[in-house]
Design an enzyme around this catalytic site. Structure first.
Site, short mmCIF file in Angstrom:
data_model
loop_
_atom_site.label_atom_id
_atom_site.label_comp_id
_atom_site.label_asym_id
_atom_site.label_seq_id
_atom_site.Cartn_x
_atom_site.Cartn_y
_atom_site.Cartn_z
N LYS A 91 -5.15 2.55 5.26
CA LYS A 91 -5.04 2.74 6.71
C LYS A 91 -6.32 3.36 7.30
CE LYS A 91 -0.02 3.05 6.78
NZ LYS A 91 1.14 3.75 7.38
N TYR A 112 4.53 -4.82 12.01
CA TYR A 112 5.53 -3.75 12.01
C TYR A 112 6.75 -4.09 12.88
CZ TYR A 112 2.64 -0.33 9.49
OH TYR A 112 1.93 0.36 8.53
N PHE A 146 8.33 5.75 17.31
CA PHE A 146 6.93 5.87 16.90
C PHE A 146 6.17 4.56 16.92
CE2 PHE A 146 9.52 5.50 12.98
CZ PHE A 146 8.95 4.38 12.39
N ARG A 163 -0.66 9.48 -1.02
CA ARG A 163 -0.38 10.11 0.28
C ARG A 163 -0.55 11.62 0.21
NH1 ARG A 163 4.43 5.85 1.38
NH2 ARG A 163 3.33 4.46 2.80
N ASN A 192 -0.75 8.15 7.12
CA ASN A 192 -0.37 8.49 5.74
C ASN A 192 -1.14 7.68 4.70
OD1 ASN A 192 0.93 6.10 6.25
ND2 ASN A 192 2.95 6.75 5.55
N HIS A 227 -0.25 1.83 3.19
CA HIS A 227 1.02 1.14 3.35
C HIS A 227 1.24 0.31 2.10
CE1 HIS A 227 4.24 -1.41 4.88
NE2 HIS A 227 3.60 -2.39 4.27
N GLU A 259 4.73 -10.05 3.89
CA GLU A 259 3.53 -9.32 4.28
C GLU A 259 2.26 -9.96 3.72
OE1 GLU A 259 4.19 -5.21 3.21
OE2 GLU A 259 5.77 -4.98 4.71
P1 CMP Z 1 4.34 2.66 6.51
O1 CMP Z 1 4.68 2.68 5.07
O2 CMP Z 1 3.12 1.91 6.92
O3 CMP Z 1 5.60 2.07 7.33
C1 CMP Z 1 5.86 2.42 8.69
C2 CMP Z 1 4.95 3.50 9.18
O4 CMP Z 1 5.37 4.16 10.35
C3 CMP Z 1 4.89 4.62 8.14
O5 CMP Z 1 4.18 4.18 7.00
C4 CMP Z 1 4.22 5.72 8.95
O6 CMP Z 1 2.82 5.52 9.03
C5 CMP Z 1 4.76 5.47 10.38
N1 CMP Z 1 5.75 6.44 10.83
C6 CMP Z 1 5.58 7.28 11.85
N2 CMP Z 1 6.65 8.03 12.04
C7 CMP Z 1 7.55 7.68 11.12
C8 CMP Z 1 8.87 8.12 10.82
N3 CMP Z 1 9.48 9.08 11.51
N4 CMP Z 1 9.51 7.53 9.78
C9 CMP Z 1 8.90 6.55 9.06
N5 CMP Z 1 7.64 6.08 9.32
C10 CMP Z 1 6.98 6.67 10.34
#
Ligand code: CMP
Length: 140
Positions: free
Chosen positions: A11, A51, A59, A104, A114, A117, A128
């Site tokens: 990311k 997404y 979010f 992470r 984070n 992904h 994906e």
């Molecule tokens: P990712 O694994 O890329 O999948 C969805 C992304 O949404 C997650 O990692 C985080 O970067 C983001 N995100 C932000 N807020 C939340 C939340 N409350 N719960 C889960 N994912 C979140």
């Protein structure tokens, strides 16, 4: 155990912080082969489509802004049990809950930023991977 493929994204925060090499080295050390790779900056449309399952979550808008803020690295990882092994290497979505030594825990800035992904199932991995890569871009 069967050979699987999974999608990994380094990311924007981890690219900006100079951790592309650290993260790729970790996958290779753990026996996951990098079968395809591309450095790119996602458009708003591409990030929203990726997404889409989170479209109704509060979010979503912030996540799309973050994911388009600077370049990301897209990778296909290949190996035995690749989907679950990648998830273990990444650690929990929330870095506060991620295991010591996980990507992470090491490289995240926040729950949103984070660091990485990874596909959450074999079915997601198929969607994906084909969302970003042509079959001919992937090398076994
Ligand atoms: P990712 O694994 O890329 O999948 C969805 C992304 O949404 C997650 O990692 C985080 O970067 C983001 N995100 C932000 N807020 C939340 C939340 N409350 N719960 C889960 N994912 C979140």
């Amino acid at each position: 155990m069967t050979i699987e493929r999974t999608l990994s994204i380094i990311k924007p925060n981890a690219v900006e912080d100079g951790h592309i090499g650290d993260i790729m080295a970790c996958f290779e050390r753990e026996g996951l082969k990098i079968a395809a790779i591309r450095l790119t900056q996602l458009s708003k449309e591409k990030a929203e489509g990726f997404y889409i399952e989170h479209k109704e979550r509060p979010f979503f808008g912030s996540l799309v802004n973050f994911m388009t803020s600077s370049p990301v690295v897209l990778m296909v990882l290949e190996g035995k049990d690749a989907v679950n092994r990648n998830r273990k290497i990444m650690g929990a979505t929330n870095p506060a809950e991620a295991e010591e030594g996980s990507l992470r825990k090491l490289y995240a800035r926040s729950l949103e930023a984070n660091a990485v992904h990874g596909s959450d199932s074999l079915q997601s991995a198929e969607r994906e991977i084909s969302y970003f890569f042509e079959k001919g871009d992937i090398y076994s």
